[in-house]
Write a protein that holds these residues in place. Structure first.
Motif, PDB file in Angstrom:
ATOM      1  N   LYS A 108      -7.289   0.962  -0.324  1.00 43.73           N
ATOM      2  CA  LYS A 108      -6.177   1.618  -1.018  1.00 43.73           C
ATOM      3  C   LYS A 108      -6.518   3.073  -1.311  1.00 43.73           C
ATOM      4  CE  LYS A 108      -4.419  -2.549  -3.286  1.00 43.73           C
ATOM      5  NZ  LYS A 108      -4.185  -3.226  -4.575  1.00 43.73           N
ATOM      6  N   ASN A 110       0.846  -1.187   0.000  1.00 43.79           N
ATOM      7  CA  ASN A 110       0.000   0.000   0.000  1.00 43.79           C
ATOM      8  C   ASN A 110       0.881   1.237   0.000  1.00 43.79           C
ATOM      9  OD1 ASN A 110      -1.907   2.187   1.205  1.00 43.79           O
ATOM     10  ND2 ASN A 110      -3.274   0.447   0.884  1.00 43.79           N
ATOM     11  N   ILE A 157     -10.763   1.981   7.694  1.00 40.34           N
ATOM     12  CA  ILE A 157     -11.111   0.604   8.069  1.00 40.34           C
ATOM     13  C   ILE A 157     -12.490   0.530   8.718  1.00 40.34           C
ATOM     14  CG2 ILE A 157     -10.044   0.571  10.378  1.00 40.34           C
ATOM     15  CD1 ILE A 157      -9.863  -2.256   7.749  1.00 40.34           C
ATOM     16  N   LYS A 175       1.826   3.332   6.946  1.00 44.58           N
ATOM     17  CA  LYS A 175       1.297   2.611   8.106  1.00 44.58           C
ATOM     18  C   LYS A 175       0.467   1.410   7.662  1.00 44.58           C
ATOM     19  CE  LYS A 175      -1.433   3.108  12.317  1.00 44.58           C
ATOM     20  NZ  LYS A 175      -2.251   4.012  13.170  1.00 44.58           N
ATOM     21  N   ILE A 176      -0.373   1.606   6.637  1.00 38.58           N
ATOM     22  CA  ILE A 176      -1.191   0.498   6.138  1.00 38.58           C
ATOM     23  C   ILE A 176      -0.295  -0.606   5.575  1.00 38.58           C
ATOM     24  CG2 ILE A 176      -2.891  -0.194   4.406  1.00 38.58           C
ATOM     25  CD1 ILE A 176      -4.238   2.485   4.716  1.00 38.58           C
ATOM     26  N   ASN A 177       0.762  -0.215   4.894  1.00 43.56           N
ATOM     27  CA  ASN A 177       1.712  -1.191   4.358  1.00 43.56           C
ATOM     28  C   ASN A 177       2.307  -2.033   5.482  1.00 43.56           C
ATOM     29  OD1 ASN A 177       3.443  -2.302   2.181  1.00 43.56           O
ATOM     30  ND2 ASN A 177       5.068  -1.320   3.363  1.00 43.56           N
ATOM     31  N   LEU A 208      -0.379  -4.397   6.862  1.00 45.83           N
ATOM     32  CA  LEU A 208      -0.638  -5.497   5.935  1.00 45.83           C
ATOM     33  C   LEU A 208       0.451  -6.566   6.005  1.00 45.83           C
ATOM     34  CD1 LEU A 208      -1.989  -3.593   2.786  1.00 45.83           C
ATOM     35  CD2 LEU A 208      -3.243  -5.231   4.205  1.00 45.83           C
ATOM     36  N   ASN A 232       0.281   3.978   1.523  1.00 44.48           N
ATOM     37  CA  ASN A 232       0.261   4.517   2.881  1.00 44.48           C
ATOM     38  C   ASN A 232       1.211   3.674   3.730  1.00 44.48           C
ATOM     39  OD1 ASN A 232      -0.546   4.684   5.723  1.00 44.48           O
ATOM     40  ND2 ASN A 232      -2.258   5.926   5.006  1.00 44.48           N
ATOM     41  N   ASP A 261      -5.895   5.484   7.844  1.00 41.02           N
ATOM     42  CA  ASP A 261      -6.174   4.060   7.960  1.00 41.02           C
ATOM     43  C   ASP A 261      -7.320   3.769   8.913  1.00 41.02           C
ATOM     44  OD1 ASP A 261      -4.657   3.329  10.819  1.00 41.02           O
ATOM     45  OD2 ASP A 261      -3.770   4.993   9.732  1.00 41.02           O
ATOM     46  N   TYR A 301      -7.250  -4.157   5.398  1.00 38.75           N
ATOM     47  CA  TYR A 301      -6.609  -2.920   4.925  1.00 38.75           C
ATOM     48  C   TYR A 301      -6.315  -2.949   3.424  1.00 38.75           C
ATOM     49  CZ  TYR A 301      -6.094  -1.395   9.747  1.00 38.75           C
ATOM     50  OH  TYR A 301      -6.362  -0.994  11.038  1.00 38.75           O
TER      51      TYR A 301
END
Length: 381
Positions: A226, A112, A235, A116-118, A121, A114, A231, A222
């Motif tokens: 995208k 991702n 979510i 933090k999202i990466n 994940l 982002n 985040d 998450y």
């Protein structure tokens, strides 16, 4: 000016009455949700923590999690390409407690844009608990935090919960910026959203989110959000769109967050959050500007009232305006105090609203210039 006052006064009265009624009903709703007997035993709960350059706060968080009265937990921490001692601290705690597991993000694996999202994940697939708690590395949890959260989510058969921690910052102006988050408790009728879920009115804060793992997988997690700036908001709105049960709860007595160390960090960080909730899109520039003006108007309303009195005398509209202002800022004070804000911050609502307007205009500038927003030194849009 008299015509202006006649239009503005009843609008302000409506806003004030709405704010105080919503605030009081929200507080009653929060008390009802939190009125559960804390369970210290139950299914495995996975606590996942993305950590990027958090050497100053990570140890404090892990110490608080080790002491939880709810013992059936696993703690998963991922070092997100930190340049400080974050990785070393994770290794120290992995050796200290077998419930703690450390990981590192794969630089070549970008799931991702982002950051933090990466990181989430890459970390969440390692979680094996029936429930997942995502929390930030700059938080600290009371010993009964996990037990209480589990009791709320299981007791009310919910799929996802979140709430505002007690916020800490060494800067007065930093706290003024952070208290912008209280807008949601003043104006969003959480007591209604709980019964009639609407994605656009659903809210969460990434410092503490708890969700059923099964529901998370069913929604797509998450991976399904995208392009989202925030985040946390992304979510929870995904869960609501997928017809999952959601509640915003009172968590301030259980979680403390040391989110920002300065006024500048707080301004830019909350600006990103506001942009995530109400995106300042180029296609809706007039609406964006009108929204900023409306918030600025609200913040300046006490000064406007004094000006009206000075130039027009004690006309009847002035007293209507004054009542609306009083209702709104009393609601703000009550909401802030319930969330453990200090008195001087709780009485600084006007300053907070002026900063929100400034954040929104500055956010629009970032959108137009293509600069985007940052999280931990990385662009998230």
């Amino acid at each position: 000016m008299e015509l202006y006052l006649r239009i503005f006064a009843p609008i302000m009265l409506f806003i004030g009455i709405y704010a105080i009624v919503t605030t009081l009903l929200n507080l009653r709703h929060f008390r009802k949700l939190g009125n559960v007997e804390d369970k210290t035993e139950g299914p495995l709960i996975s606590i996942v923590i993305p950590a990027r350059n958090e050497e100053a706060t990570l140890g404090r968080l892990l110490d608080s999690l080790i002491k939880q009265t709810y013992s059936n937990i696993e703690i998963l921490v991922i070092n997100d390409q930190s340049s400080d001692r974050t990785g070393d601290i994770i290794e120290e705690y992995v050796r200290k407690d077998p419930r703690i597991h450390g990981y590192s993000t794969d630089k070549e694996k970008k799931l991702n844009n982002n950051g933090k999202i990466n990181a989430l994940l890459q970390l969440i697939p390692h979680a094996t608990g029936e429930y997942i708690i995502t929390t930030d590395a700059d938080t600290e949890h009371s010993t009964d935090c996990v037990a209480h959260a589990y009791s709320v989510i299981s007791g009310h058969n919910l799929d996802i919960i979140s709430g505002f921690p007690t916020e800490k910052c060494p800067s007065f102006w930093g706290l003024v910026s952070i208290s912008a988050m209280m807008f949601t408790d003043i104006l969003i009728p959480h007591f209604l959203v709980y019964r009639f879920p609407i994605p656009s009115a659903s809210f969460a804060i990434g410092q503490f989110i708890m969700m059923k793992r099964e529901s998370y997988i069913d929604c797509g997690g998450y991976s399904a959000i995208k392009g989202t700036i925030c985040d946390d908001v992304g979510i929870v709105r995904l869960f609501v769109r997928k017809k999952k049960r959601y509640a915003f709860i009172s968590i301030a007595n259980y979680v403390t967050c040391h989110m920002y160390g300065s006024a500048k960090e707080a301004f830019l960080g909350i600006e990103r959050s506001i942009a995530g909730v109400f995106p300042p899109k180029v296609t809706i520039i007039p609406i964006t500007i009108l929204l900023a003006i409306a918030v600025l108007h609200l913040g300046l309303s006490p000064i406007l009232a004094l000006l009206f009195l000075a130039f027009n005398g004690a006309v009847s509209e002035f007293w209507i305006l004054l009542a609306g202002i009083a209702f709104f800022f009393i609601a703000w004070y009550i909401g802030c105090r319930a969330a453990n804000w200090r008195k001087r911050i709780s009485t600084a609502g006007s300053l907070t609203l002026i900063e929100i307007a400034a954040m929104y205009i500055h956010g629009l500038y970032k959108e137009l210039s293509g600069k985007g927003f940052e999280w931990k030194g990385r662009n998230v849009k």
